[in-house]
Design a protein around this motif. Structure first.
Motif, mmCIF file in Angstrom:
data_model
loop_
_atom_site.group_PDB
_atom_site.id
_atom_site.type_symbol
_atom_site.label_atom_id
_atom_site.label_comp_id
_atom_site.label_asym_id
_atom_site.label_seq_id
_atom_site.Cartn_x
_atom_site.Cartn_y
_atom_site.Cartn_z
ATOM 1 N N ALA A 1 38.147 -12.076 4.844
ATOM 2 C CA ALA A 1 38.475 -12.179 6.252
ATOM 3 C C ALA A 1 37.581 -13.132 7.030
ATOM 4 C CB ALA A 1 38.419 -10.802 6.893
ATOM 5 N N GLU A 2 36.342 -13.284 6.638
ATOM 6 C CA GLU A 2 35.439 -14.065 7.487
ATOM 7 C C GLU A 2 35.820 -15.533 7.480
ATOM 8 O OE1 GLU A 2 34.160 -11.689 9.601
ATOM 9 O OE2 GLU A 2 34.082 -10.915 7.560
ATOM 10 N N ALA B 1 34.131 -13.103 17.072
ATOM 11 C CA ALA B 1 34.032 -12.601 18.441
ATOM 12 C C ALA B 1 33.040 -11.432 18.534
ATOM 13 C CB ALA B 1 35.406 -12.144 18.914
ATOM 14 N N HIS C 1 32.754 -7.992 19.501
ATOM 15 C CA HIS C 1 32.791 -6.723 18.768
ATOM 16 C C HIS C 1 33.730 -6.847 17.568
ATOM 17 C CE1 HIS C 1 34.603 -6.620 22.807
ATOM 18 N NE2 HIS C 1 35.710 -6.346 22.173
ATOM 19 N N GLU C 2 33.289 -7.618 16.602
ATOM 20 C CA GLU C 2 34.103 -7.814 15.417
ATOM 21 C C GLU C 2 34.232 -6.528 14.610
ATOM 22 O OE1 GLU C 2 36.146 -11.056 15.329
ATOM 23 O OE2 GLU C 2 35.905 -9.989 13.446
ATOM 24 N N ARG C 3 33.344 -6.348 13.692
ATOM 25 C CA ARG C 3 33.453 -5.243 12.751
ATOM 26 C C ARG C 3 33.357 -3.901 13.456
ATOM 27 N NH1 ARG C 3 34.925 -4.557 8.344
ATOM 28 N NH2 ARG C 3 34.992 -6.180 6.786
ATOM 29 N N VAL C 4 34.357 -3.118 13.328
ATOM 30 C CA VAL C 4 34.284 -1.767 13.873
ATOM 31 C C VAL C 4 33.721 -0.886 12.776
ATOM 32 C CG1 VAL C 4 35.614 0.149 14.755
ATOM 33 C CG2 VAL C 4 36.218 -2.175 15.364
ATOM 34 N N VAL D 1 38.341 2.903 8.149
ATOM 35 C CA VAL D 1 38.751 3.396 6.838
ATOM 36 C C VAL D 1 39.843 2.488 6.304
ATOM 37 C CG1 VAL D 1 39.659 5.372 5.584
ATOM 38 C CG2 VAL D 1 38.182 5.717 7.547
ATOM 39 N N ARG D 2 39.715 2.057 5.064
ATOM 40 C CA ARG D 2 40.750 1.195 4.507
ATOM 41 C C ARG D 2 41.592 1.972 3.527
ATOM 42 N NH1 ARG D 2 39.273 -4.161 5.157
ATOM 43 N NH2 ARG D 2 41.253 -4.757 4.318
ATOM 44 N N LYS E 1 42.800 -7.709 10.869
ATOM 45 C CA LYS E 1 42.425 -8.860 10.060
ATOM 46 C C LYS E 1 43.410 -9.127 8.946
ATOM 47 C CE LYS E 1 37.540 -8.573 10.137
ATOM 48 N NZ LYS E 1 36.359 -8.663 9.336
ATOM 49 N N ASP F 1 43.504 -14.147 21.282
ATOM 50 C CA ASP F 1 42.488 -14.837 20.530
ATOM 51 C C ASP F 1 42.838 -14.897 19.041
ATOM 52 O OD1 ASP F 1 40.122 -16.095 20.058
ATOM 53 O OD2 ASP F 1 38.993 -14.224 19.811
ATOM 54 N N ARG F 2 42.935 -16.088 18.495
ATOM 55 C CA ARG F 2 43.124 -16.347 17.067
ATOM 56 C C ARG F 2 44.446 -15.815 16.505
ATOM 57 N NH1 ARG F 2 37.170 -14.757 14.838
ATOM 58 N NH2 ARG F 2 38.102 -15.149 12.804
ATOM 59 N N LYS G 1 41.502 2.266 14.712
ATOM 60 C CA LYS G 1 40.303 2.021 13.901
ATOM 61 C C LYS G 1 40.491 2.579 12.490
ATOM 62 C CE LYS G 1 36.701 1.485 17.328
ATOM 63 N NZ LYS G 1 35.577 2.122 18.011
ATOM 64 N N ARG G 2 41.203 3.693 12.420
ATOM 65 C CA ARG G 2 41.468 4.243 11.089
ATOM 66 C C ARG G 2 42.279 3.271 10.245
ATOM 67 N NH1 ARG G 2 42.128 9.073 13.607
ATOM 68 N NH2 ARG G 2 44.391 9.006 13.627
ATOM 69 N N CYS H 1 41.445 -1.685 12.396
ATOM 70 C CA CYS H 1 41.436 -2.545 13.573
ATOM 71 C C CYS H 1 40.019 -3.087 13.799
ATOM 72 C CB CYS H 1 41.907 -1.734 14.760
ATOM 73 S SG CYS H 1 41.544 -2.444 16.323
ATOM 74 N N VAL H 2 39.922 -4.382 14.171
ATOM 75 C CA VAL H 2 38.585 -4.956 14.332
ATOM 76 C C VAL H 2 38.178 -5.096 15.788
ATOM 77 C CG1 VAL H 2 38.467 -6.173 12.149
ATOM 78 C CG2 VAL H 2 39.586 -7.256 14.099
#
Lengths: 475, 175
Positions: free
Chosen positions: A458-459, A465, A467-470, A474-475, B11, B132-133, B160-161, B164-165
């Motif tokens: 992803a980077e 920006a 507040h990028e990484r939250v 959970v993936r 992302k 943005d982007r 967020k779960r 989400c970034v």
């Protein structure tokens, strides 16, 4: 990360690109000033173009008596070039439309430039019949319009009129197809560029595209419909071109095999030209990770297939000439093989039938230099195919008293060089102004061949920006 | 009258598809999504109906075919008939190639024209919204905060779960 790649499919795009890597890589040649190689190529191609312009100006002012034509041979160099260029265009539409319908995902890296090639080749092709008219300022007479001569309409039973409609439609639809494909990429460029002029330019052309998914849904529908329309269209164009010959009664022209024969030959020559251009582009612009060996190999396989069809057509023609019992037809082919222009016939056979057979070997298919040389050989061979069909058939028809020979004049050769100059100049300008690779489409196939849980990294290259990484996502 | 929009950035494509499904299941009103390429499955997740553009294509194609066939018969057999090689004046088979070409031309241009019209794309138009982007490497989902029952924290957690970034709220003047 390479140990995560799928064992089933190899990735289409190498180098483990992220989405923004794709944007940056494709936009890079548009940002930096052109290098020495580009200027050298541009100097050569524009010189060729000016030579052609001078030749065309001279022949338009003087008349086409400057050509080597005579009473017997009325169509030769000029029409050969026309059929050659129209054929080149066919690969672009095949890649953009037919391979799209067959869901050949590898096409995404090459379709943009192949479509551009189609448009430029059709422009080159269109010039020749217009010059051939002798009075090109009256070229609009081929269009049916209400006039003060009756109105006298064009003859809709004539293949030459069909040809005008076929090429006009082909050019228009190819241009529209290309432009529709460009819109999302132009929006990407608009959003990333810092230059004000470029922002205006790309903003104007991207029509206010914002990436809305509702628009994407319609866009995909339109793209599919255009592909569905372009597929029969591309078949119809060279079919109609072949009817220019097949509906006449010249031995060697008057055969029913012409439409499929011409279409296969067109795709064959077009892919050779795509390979020539792509191999130069990937080396000069460093797109090796996008236009990979896999792409070159796939196109090599298409060349084997279409080359096989062309070879079959050559054999069928010979067989039918022998089997028909028609002595004029038989003579036409004996004359091709052993007559005064036998050298042209054997150049055609060795370039189009023998040389592509080398591509059966994987070692050859994956050797870029060899493939490049073979593609050049096929380009030459296909030019000679048209010369053999058109000119040799005309030099010796029914009545030996009217036989004649034909040789091109310097003016005609300069015009051919000029058409290559126009083609290459347009292509070089295209690599500077528009994205050569379909950014959006490549992003869509980025995850292809990577393990499904591993999305493109992803980077991006630019600072992310605030507040990028939250944390805790959970993936 | 203005409305408040809730905007979530993702992302990658699986995340936004899953998040969209979850948002739909949680009863949120999805305004639109903005993505750098056509994400397959997102239209279904958003509950979008298939486009009706194929009908436009069909109608324009039929229009082109009829008009051109009529035109060729009219010019060749009625308006200024010319005997060419003793062929019939209305030689329909010979009119097929041009009819085909014009069918394709009308269908293609009509479809693209209709697409530009319904998507409001035209030269020089500024993008209606800009995230943005979104044309580069972000997948953006936009919800409408319909009423007071909209719980910002709960929605943020939901997204967020799903990876989400970044989230953001915007006030938008309604058209």
């Amino acid at each position: 990360m390479s140990d995560h790649t799928s064992i089933l499919r190899s990735p289409l795009i190498l180098g483990n690109k992220s989405y923004s890597d794709v944007t940056e890589d494709v936009a890079l040649p548009l940002d930096r000033s052109p290098g020495k190689e580009w200027w050298m190529a541009f100097a050569v191609s524009s010189s060729m173009l000016f030579l052609g312009l001078a030749a065309v100006t001279y022949q338009v002012m003087t008349g086409i008596g400057t050509w080597g034509l005579n009473n017997t041979v009325g169509w030769a160099f000029d029409i050969t070039n026309f059929v050659f260029w129209i054929g080149i265009g066919h690969a672009g539409t095949l890649i953009s439309a037919i391979l799209f319908l067959f869901r050949q995902k590898w096409r995404t890296s090459v379709n943009r430039s192949a479509e551009a090639m189609t448009i430029f080749a059709v422009i080159c092709a269109g010039i020749f019949p217009i010059i051939h008219m002798g009075r090109p300022w009256l070229a609009f007479w081929v269009v049916p319009y209400p006039n003060l001569r009756g109105p006298l309409w064009v003859n809709f039973r004539s293949p030459l009129v069909w040809d005008m409609f076929a090429i006009g439609t082909y050019f228009t639809i190819s241009l529209v197809f290309w432009f529709v494909g460009l819109i999302p990429d132009l929006a990407t460029l608009r959003d990333r560029t810092a230059s004000n002029i470029k922002k205006k330019f790309y903003g104007l052309l991207s029509l206010g595209w914002d990436g809305s998914n509702r628009t994407w849904l319609r866009y995909e529908t339109v793209y599919l419909l255009l592909a569905g329309l372009a597929t029969p269209l591309v078949v119809s164009v060279h079919t109609i071109v072949s009817w220019d010959f097949a509906t006449s009664v010249i031995p060697g022209w008057h055969t029913t095999i012409f439409p499929p024969y011409f279409v296969a030959g067109a795709v064959f020559s077009g892919f050779a030209m795509v390979l020539t251009l792509m191999i130069i582009a990937r080396t000069v612009l460093h797109f090796e990770e996008y236009i990979t060996l896999h792409h070159i190999e796939s196109m090599g396989k298409i060349i084997i297939a279409t080359g096989g069809m062309v070879a079959l057509a050559y054999l069928t023609e010979l067989f039918v000439a022998m089997y028909s019992g028609n002595e004029y037809e038989r003579f036409a082919f004996i004359n091709r093989m052993f007559g005064p222009y036998a050298w042209a016939y054997w150049i055609m056979v060795s370039c189009n039938v023998l040389s592509p057979q080398l591509l059966w070997l994987k070692k050859v298919r994956t050797n870029v230099t060899l493939v490049f040389l073979l593609s050049l050989a096929i380009n030459v061979g296909m030019w000679f195919e048209r010369f053999v069909i058109i000119t040799i058939s005309l030099t010796r028809d029914y009545l030996p008293a009217s036989w004649d020979v034909y040789a091109p004049t310097l003016i005609e050769i300069a015009t051919l060089i000029g058409s290559f100059g126009l083609f290459l100049t347009l292509f070089l300008l295209f690599t500077r102004i528009l994205p050569m690779i379909a950014i959006g489409e490549v992003k869509g196939v980025l995850s292809y061949g990577r393990a499904s849980h591993e999305a493109p990294k992803a980077e991006g290259r630019y600072v992310s920006a605030a507040h990028e990484r939250v944390p805790g996502g959970v993936r | 009258m203005s409305r408040r929009l809730f905007i979530a950035y993702f992302k990658d494509e699986q995340d936004i598809v899953e998040a969209t499904k979850a948002a739909g299941a949680a009863g949120h009103e999805i305004l639109d999504a903005y993505t750098p390429y056509a994400v397959h499955g997102l239209d279904k997740a958003m509950g979008l109906k298939p486009s009706r553009l194929p009908w436009v294509c069909l109608i324009f194609g039929l229009l082109g075919a009829t008009a051109k066939l009529w035109f060729q018969v009219w010019t060749s057999a009625f308006n200024w008939p010319v005997n060419i090689g003793g062929k019939p004046l209305a030689s329909i088979p010979a009119f097929v190639p041009v009819t085909f070409e014009i069918t394709v031309l009308f269908a293609g241009l009509g479809t693209v024209g209709a697409f530009f019209l319904v998507s409001r794309l035209r030269p020089g138009r500024k993008p209606a919204v800009s995230y943005d982007r979104a044309t580069n490497d972000r997948f953006v989902l936009v919800l409408v905060e319909r009423d007071a029952s909209f719980d910002l924290q709960k929605t943020t957690d939901l997204f967020k779960r799903h990876g989400c970034v970044k989230v953001e709220e915007r006030l938008e003047a309604e058209e």
